[in-house]
Design a protein around this motif. Structure first.
Motif, mmCIF file in Angstrom:
data_model
loop_
_atom_site.group_PDB
_atom_site.id
_atom_site.type_symbol
_atom_site.label_atom_id
_atom_site.label_comp_id
_atom_site.label_asym_id
_atom_site.label_seq_id
_atom_site.Cartn_x
_atom_site.Cartn_y
_atom_site.Cartn_z
ATOM 1 N N VAL A 1 0.851 -1.187 0.000
ATOM 2 C CA VAL A 1 0.000 0.000 0.000
ATOM 3 C C VAL A 1 0.892 1.244 0.000
ATOM 4 N N PRO A 2 1.010 1.928 -1.149
ATOM 5 C CA PRO A 2 1.817 3.157 -1.173
ATOM 6 C C PRO A 2 1.167 4.221 -0.294
ATOM 7 N N MET A 3 2.000 4.984 0.389
ATOM 8 C CA MET A 3 1.494 5.929 1.393
ATOM 9 C C MET A 3 1.999 7.342 1.193
ATOM 10 N N ASN A 4 1.237 8.261 1.755
ATOM 11 C CA ASN A 4 1.690 9.621 2.037
ATOM 12 C C ASN A 4 2.148 9.569 3.480
ATOM 13 N N ILE A 5 3.361 10.065 3.738
ATOM 14 C CA ILE A 5 3.959 9.956 5.068
ATOM 15 C C ILE A 5 4.463 11.334 5.486
ATOM 16 N N ALA A 6 3.971 11.820 6.607
ATOM 17 C CA ALA A 6 4.375 13.130 7.116
ATOM 18 C C ALA A 6 4.979 12.966 8.502
ATOM 19 N N VAL A 7 6.081 13.671 8.736
ATOM 20 C CA VAL A 7 6.698 13.695 10.062
ATOM 21 C C VAL A 7 6.785 15.153 10.498
ATOM 22 N N VAL A 8 6.272 15.422 11.703
ATOM 23 C CA VAL A 8 6.308 16.775 12.259
ATOM 24 C C VAL A 8 7.123 16.783 13.539
#
Length: 155
Positions: free
Chosen positions: A31-38
């Motif tokens: 499952v390709p993802m959008n990945i955000a790190v804050v």
């Protein structure tokens, strides 16, 4: 009384490690993802949109990370509380509509329980998103343990 405080936060290197681990998990489950790190102040450190990830999930990943860092708990925490009649009903309207109540946002904490930032993932089911985010959190926890060991060795 102190005039300045120092708040622990993720580094770009830690954010990159989290994204790398999350991408590997996303590929493993297909499952390709959008990945955000804050960081601990909810500001974006690193973002990845894997080939095939849903374009409409970009802002969802960002908002999951924002919520997990700002509220210091996984976004899935709110699952049962946000239904009509629930104690958190309507909370998704807070913070300019950025408050996310769908699983896939996890805070990253140090050994003292302080929130250093968060990771938010989106494109799959909430359970898949959280599984991919968990891989990112675990990668940072591994870095923290290694750093802690190096510090202890110096003492």
């Amino acid at each position: 009384m102190a005039a300045v405080t120092h708040i622990p936060t993720l580094t770009l290197a830690a954010a990159r490690a989290a994204v790398e681990a999350a991408e590997a998990k996303a590929r493993a489950i297909g499952v390709p993802m959008n990945i955000a790190v804050v960081d601990s102040a909810t500001h974006l450190l690193h973002f990845s949109r894997m080939d095939g990830a849903k374009v409409t999930s970009i802002s969802i990943a960002l908002d999951k990370a924002f919520t997990a860092s700002g509220h210091r708990v996984p976004t899935s925490t709110y699952k049962e509380a946000v239904w009509p009649g629930g104690v958190g009903f309507g909370i998704w309207n807070s913070n300019g509509g950025r408050f996310m109540v769908i699983g896939g946002g996890l805070p990253v904490k140090n050994e003292n329980g302080e929130v250093l930032g968060a990771i938010g993932c989106s494109t799959g089911t909430p359970a898949q998103d959280e599984e991919v985010a968990r891989a990112g959190v675990e990668a940072v926890e591994k870095l923290l343990k290694a750093e802690s060991g190096k510090i202890r060795a110096k003492l």
